[in-house]
Design a protein around this motif. Structure first.
Motif: not given
Ligand SMILES: [Zn+2]
Length: 223
Positions: A174-183
Motif C-alpha cells: 500500500d505504501y509503495v502504491m501511495v509513493h508512486e502515485l505521489a510521483h
C-alpha cells in the motif's frame, strides 16, 4: 572438500545439499555409497562457496527450491512441485509444476509468474480508488522484476511495480502504491513529495524502514 553434517533417511531417494548460516547439511538415502556422495559433493564446491559468501555478506535472499518456503504478502507459504503451478491461500501452499524442475531458471520464471499474478490482483483491487483519492492520473500500470527499486513512475504517468512486492505485507505494498502515485504530482523526493505521501500514509516512515531492513528478503536467488 568442505565440512558438512550428514543426515541419512530411509525415505529419501536422492542426495541433497543445503547451505545455511548454521552450516552445510547433506541429506542422503540410507545405504548410499559415500564415495559417490563425496564425489558429487566435490562438484558442488563452487556453488557451496557462493552460498557461503552470500550468507557472510548478510544478503539473505529467498531460495524456495532449497528452503521449501516462499513469502506471499508477508506470510510464509510452503513451496513444492506438482502437476501444475498455483497458489493455494487456504493451505498456504505454492506449487510449481514439476516439469520446470530441471533448472533453477525455469523454476524461478514459473514462480515469478505466479507472484506477478498475485501482486497484479492486489494492486488492481486498490489502485483505482487510491489514484482517485490522490487525484493522480495513472496512464498505465506494469509489473516487472527490479533489482533495486520497488516501483517507478514515468513522466507520462505510467506506473511500474516490482513483482517481488508480492512477498511483502500488504500494508507495505500500500505504501509503495501511495509513493508512486505521489510521483504523478512530484517526480523528485523533495520535502513536498514526502508531505504528500504523509497525507495518504501517515505512517510511511515505518514502511520506508521496513523496506530498508527487510527488502532484501523479498529477492529470490538466481542460482
Ligand atoms: Zn520515489
Amino acid at each position: 572438500m568442505f565440512e558438512y553434517q550428514l543426515k541419512l533417511s530411509k525415505k529419501r531417494k536422492t542426495v541433497a545439499l543445503k547451505v545455511t548460516a548454521k552450516g552445510i547439511h547433506v541429506y542422503a538415502p540410507y545405504g548410499a555409497c559415500m564415495t559417490e556422495v563425496e564425489r558429487w559433493l566435490s562438484t558442488k564446491k563452487p556453488w557451496v562457496e557462493a552460498q557461503q559468501k552470500r550468507l557472510s555478506v548478510g544478503v539473505q535472499v529467498q531460495t524456495p527450491w532449497q528452503s521449501n518456503s516462499v513469502l506471499i504478502f508477508g506470510e510464509e507459504y510452503a513451496f513444492s512441485f506438482g502437476a501444475s503451478s498455483y497458489i493455494d491461500h487456504q493451505k498456504k501452499h505454492v506449487v510449481v509444476k514439476t516439469s520446470t524442475r530441471s533448472s533453477v531458471k525455469s523454476i524461478r520464471v514459473e514462480l515469478i509468474n505466479l507472484l506477478a499474478v498475485e501482486l497484479e490482483q492486489y494492486i488492481d483491487s486498490k489502485l483505482h480508488q487510491l489514484s482517485t483519492q490522490m487525484n493522480a492520473p495513472v496512464a498505465n500500470v506494469k509489473f516487472r522484476e527490479y533489482k533495486s527499486r520497488w516501483g517507478s513512475c514515468s513522466s507520462q504517468y505510467a506506473l511500474t511495480f516490482n513483482i517481488l512486492l508480492a512477498g511483502a505485507p500488504k500494508r507495505m505494498v500500500d505504501y509503495v502504491m501511495v509513493h508512486e502515485l505521489a510521483h504523478c504530482h512530484i517526480l523528485s523526493h523533495s520535502r513536498e513529495f514526502w508531505q504528500l505521501v504523509g497525507q495518504y500514509d501517515s505512517n510511511y516512515k515505518e514502511a520506508v524502514n521496513w523496506f530498508k531492513e527487510n527488502g532484501k528478503q523479498l529477492f529470490i536467488a538466481k542460482d
